[in-house]
Design a protein around this motif. Sequence first.
Motif, PDB file in Angstrom:
ATOM      1  N   PRO A  73       0.799  -1.073   0.093  1.00  0.00           N
ATOM      2  CA  PRO A  73       0.007  -0.006  -0.100  1.00  0.00           C
ATOM      3  C   PRO A  73       0.758   1.129   0.061  1.00  0.00           C
ATOM      4  O   PRO A  73       2.055   1.093   0.153  1.00  0.00           O
ATOM      5  CB  PRO A  73      -0.831  -0.270   1.436  1.00  0.00           C
ATOM      6  N   ILE A  74       0.180   2.425  -0.272  1.00  0.00           N
ATOM      7  CA  ILE A  74       0.928   3.798  -0.024  1.00  0.00           C
ATOM      8  C   ILE A  74       1.329   3.647   1.669  1.00  0.00           C
ATOM      9  O   ILE A  74       0.634   3.053   2.346  1.00  0.00           O
ATOM     10  CB  ILE A  74       0.068   4.920  -0.598  1.00  0.00           C
ATOM     11  N   TRP A  75       2.151   4.834   1.731  1.00  0.00           N
ATOM     12  CA  TRP A  75       2.775   4.854   3.094  1.00  0.00           C
ATOM     13  C   TRP A  75       1.659   5.342   3.861  1.00  0.00           C
ATOM     14  O   TRP A  75       0.653   5.974   3.784  1.00  0.00           O
ATOM     15  CB  TRP A  75       3.956   5.916   3.283  1.00  0.00           C
ATOM     16  N   GLN A  76       1.854   5.258   5.481  1.00  0.00           N
ATOM     17  CA  GLN A  76       1.004   5.755   6.270  1.00  0.00           C
ATOM     18  C   GLN A  76       1.371   7.268   6.122  1.00  0.00           C
ATOM     19  O   GLN A  76       2.338   7.929   5.987  1.00  0.00           O
ATOM     20  CB  GLN A  76       1.601   5.391   7.778  1.00  0.00           C
ATOM     21  N   GLN A 124       0.693  20.899  11.944  1.00  0.00           N
ATOM     22  CA  GLN A 124      -0.314  21.667  11.326  1.00  0.00           C
ATOM     23  C   GLN A 124      -0.588  21.055  10.038  1.00  0.00           C
ATOM     24  O   GLN A 124       0.461  20.792   9.336  1.00  0.00           O
ATOM     25  CB  GLN A 124       0.147  23.207  11.262  1.00  0.00           C
ATOM     26  N   ARG A 125      -1.896  21.022   9.437  1.00  0.00           N
ATOM     27  CA  ARG A 125      -2.156  20.333   8.424  1.00  0.00           C
ATOM     28  C   ARG A 125      -3.468  21.063   7.967  1.00  0.00           C
ATOM     29  O   ARG A 125      -4.219  21.516   8.617  1.00  0.00           O
ATOM     30  CB  ARG A 125      -2.190  18.875   8.626  1.00  0.00           C
ATOM     31  N   ASP A 126      -3.927  20.904   6.609  1.00  0.00           N
ATOM     32  CA  ASP A 126      -5.008  21.234   6.036  1.00  0.00           C
ATOM     33  C   ASP A 126      -5.891  19.959   6.057  1.00  0.00           C
ATOM     34  O   ASP A 126      -5.624  19.108   6.776  1.00  0.00           O
ATOM     35  CB  ASP A 126      -4.996  21.864   4.702  1.00  0.00           C
ATOM     36  N   SER A 127      -6.951  19.973   5.134  1.00  0.00           N
ATOM     37  CA  SER A 127      -7.893  18.936   5.245  1.00  0.00           C
ATOM     38  C   SER A 127      -7.646  17.637   5.014  1.00  0.00           C
ATOM     39  O   SER A 127      -8.034  16.460   5.323  1.00  0.00           O
ATOM     40  CB  SER A 127      -9.321  19.274   4.393  1.00  0.00           C
ATOM     41  N   GLN A 128      -6.405  17.485   3.922  1.00  0.00           N
ATOM     42  CA  GLN A 128      -5.654  16.197   3.430  1.00  0.00           C
ATOM     43  C   GLN A 128      -6.713  15.225   2.621  1.00  0.00           C
ATOM     44  O   GLN A 128      -6.756  14.136   2.848  1.00  0.00           O
ATOM     45  CB  GLN A 128      -5.304  15.529   4.576  1.00  0.00           C
ATOM     46  N   GLU A 129      -7.784  16.025   2.223  1.00  0.00           N
ATOM     47  CA  GLU A 129      -8.759  14.941   1.542  1.00  0.00           C
ATOM     48  C   GLU A 129      -8.332  14.334   0.247  1.00  0.00           C
ATOM     49  O   GLU A 129      -8.670  13.069   0.456  1.00  0.00           O
ATOM     50  CB  GLU A 129     -10.024  16.000   0.773  1.00  0.00           C
ATOM     51  N   ASN A 130      -7.653  14.767  -0.438  1.00  0.00           N
ATOM     52  CA  ASN A 130      -6.969  13.923  -1.563  1.00  0.00           C
ATOM     53  C   ASN A 130      -6.056  12.749  -0.971  1.00  0.00           C
ATOM     54  O   ASN A 130      -5.824  11.508  -1.244  1.00  0.00           O
ATOM     55  CB  ASN A 130      -6.160  14.704  -2.428  1.00  0.00           C
ATOM     56  N   ALA A 131      -5.207  13.438   0.024  1.00  0.00           N
ATOM     57  CA  ALA A 131      -4.067  12.500   0.713  1.00  0.00           C
ATOM     58  C   ALA A 131      -4.771  11.138   1.451  1.00  0.00           C
ATOM     59  O   ALA A 131      -4.423   9.889   1.301  1.00  0.00           O
ATOM     60  CB  ALA A 131      -3.148  13.234   1.602  1.00  0.00           C
ATOM     61  N   LYS A 132      -5.773  11.486   2.075  1.00  0.00           N
ATOM     62  CA  LYS A 132      -6.550  10.285   2.769  1.00  0.00           C
ATOM     63  C   LYS A 132      -7.193   9.369   1.778  1.00  0.00           C
ATOM     64  O   LYS A 132      -7.258   8.234   1.985  1.00  0.00           O
ATOM     65  CB  LYS A 132      -7.730  10.891   3.505  1.00  0.00           C
ATOM     66  N   ARG A 133      -7.934  10.020   0.713  1.00  0.00           N
ATOM     67  CA  ARG A 133      -8.445   9.216  -0.363  1.00  0.00           C
ATOM     68  C   ARG A 133      -7.616   8.342  -0.795  1.00  0.00           C
ATOM     69  O   ARG A 133      -7.727   7.117  -1.222  1.00  0.00           O
ATOM     70  CB  ARG A 133      -9.434  10.081  -1.344  1.00  0.00           C
ATOM     71  N   LEU A 134      -6.335   8.846  -1.400  1.00  0.00           N
ATOM     72  CA  LEU A 134      -5.222   8.027  -2.140  1.00  0.00           C
ATOM     73  C   LEU A 134      -4.842   6.897  -1.345  1.00  0.00           C
ATOM     74  O   LEU A 134      -4.497   5.859  -1.762  1.00  0.00           O
ATOM     75  CB  LEU A 134      -4.110   8.814  -2.597  1.00  0.00           C
ATOM     76  N   GLU A 146      -6.251   5.263   1.112  1.00  0.00           N
ATOM     77  CA  GLU A 146      -7.288   4.278   1.367  1.00  0.00           C
ATOM     78  C   GLU A 146      -7.246   3.462  -0.152  1.00  0.00           C
ATOM     79  O   GLU A 146      -8.009   2.345  -0.265  1.00  0.00           O
ATOM     80  CB  GLU A 146      -8.621   4.765   1.470  1.00  0.00           C
ATOM     81  N   ARG A 147      -6.667   3.892  -1.394  1.00  0.00           N
ATOM     82  CA  ARG A 147      -7.029   3.233  -2.586  1.00  0.00           C
ATOM     83  C   ARG A 147      -5.778   2.961  -3.381  1.00  0.00           C
ATOM     84  O   ARG A 147      -5.952   2.120  -4.480  1.00  0.00           O
ATOM     85  CB  ARG A 147      -7.884   4.233  -3.219  1.00  0.00           C
ATOM     86  N   ILE A 148      -4.719   3.238  -2.940  1.00  0.00           N
ATOM     87  CA  ILE A 148      -3.452   3.259  -4.086  1.00  0.00           C
ATOM     88  C   ILE A 148      -2.715   1.839  -3.421  1.00  0.00           C
ATOM     89  O   ILE A 148      -2.392   1.735  -2.096  1.00  0.00           O
ATOM     90  CB  ILE A 148      -2.683   4.168  -3.897  1.00  0.00           C
ATOM     91  N   VAL A 149      -2.326   0.805  -4.393  1.00  0.00           N
ATOM     92  CA  VAL A 149      -1.187  -0.155  -4.139  1.00  0.00           C
ATOM     93  C   VAL A 149      -0.425  -0.294  -5.234  1.00  0.00           C
ATOM     94  O   VAL A 149      -0.716  -0.092  -6.261  1.00  0.00           O
ATOM     95  CB  VAL A 149      -2.219  -1.487  -4.029  1.00  0.00           C
TER      96      VAL A 149
END
Length: 382
Positions: free
Chosen positions: A343-346, A358-368, A370-373
């Motif tokens: 999988p992609i890294w933690q 500090q971080r923003d919403s990380q919407e794309n990072a979270k989705r990726l 969950e879905r990338i191998v």
Amino acid sequence: MSDLHRFIEVVQSIYRTKDFIPLHEPRFSQKEKDYIMETIDSTYVSSVGKFVDDFELAIAAYTNAAKAAAIVNGTAALQVALRIAGVAQNTEVITQALTFVATANAIKHNGSNPIFVDVDYETMGLSPDALEDFLEEFGELREGGTFNKSTGKRIAAIMPMHTFGFMCRVDRIVDIANRWKIPVIEDSAESLGSFYKGQSSGTFGMMGAFSFNGNKIITSGGGGAVISKDPTFATRAKYLTTTAKVPHAWDYYHDELGYNFRMPNLNAALALAQFEKLDSFIESKRAVYEIYKEQLGSGSFRLKKIPMDTQWNYWLVPLEFQDEESKDQFLEYTNANNVMTRPIWQLMFNLPMYKNCQRDSQENAKRLSERIVNIPSSARKR
């Protein structure tokens, strides 16, 4: 036939074996052995020698950089590049949470704190849109640089990472950084051989850092490099990583705190032999990708599309799944059947040492995440 079983068959046909198939293994030939034996015969096996010099020249010429400095590993290369950029105690560096831990660790090793800004879904690298939004909300341009209004600390650098060799929209990142007077250090650890709009990875910002770990597209066993379009920065990297010793025929005088981060000549011999086959590795890996593209169906997963304007090095081939459950089933099945997938890294803010950054919403990072191998991507044996 299930998608999972079909995938196993495709991988086995590519690598012509039913034995264990690793994610990415190096390919060696007689040339590596010849160069290593030449180094041993010369007795120059440590930090000085012909192969260090030749490798630095070769990397600089290939990337169209002014100069390259060979370093002991990619993490050290990032650490030194950040220090030269002015990253120090009580500063901050904007980077991405979707990355290998070395990106964040290199920031921390300089006494600085990472700020995590979201990635683009297409490139999986730092999003210029998210970067601009963050700076508009939290940045304050003063004499002496840009400061974070929420912490009062200077933002000393921006460090995008070119994920799996995909190139992020680095030209826009540099444009934004220039407006805010923040230097850009490219984490190009995975992207030697990748180009964006015809320009090599690692040459858009102030400096770029490569890794030549055993799983990279070329390897020196362990190794890295700093490159720059401005020769003064790579020269400074070379100086700091060779213990900051003032040149002299015999005297040992060091005029500042340096590092023993030198790439040994023995490793450089291996690196140069590998580098001389880089184009053939990329071509072989491109052929592997094309087989995947042709043979794999459109079931629960699909190949991640190559980003626009990118000439990719095909380092690791990513699959994108419809949801986390199908991703996890795929990981369990493939690894139980002698095909290594990962999988992609933690995400960095899920690790204990970075959970309060500090971080923003990380919407794309979270989705990726969950879905990338990643699937087997080695160049094929001849």
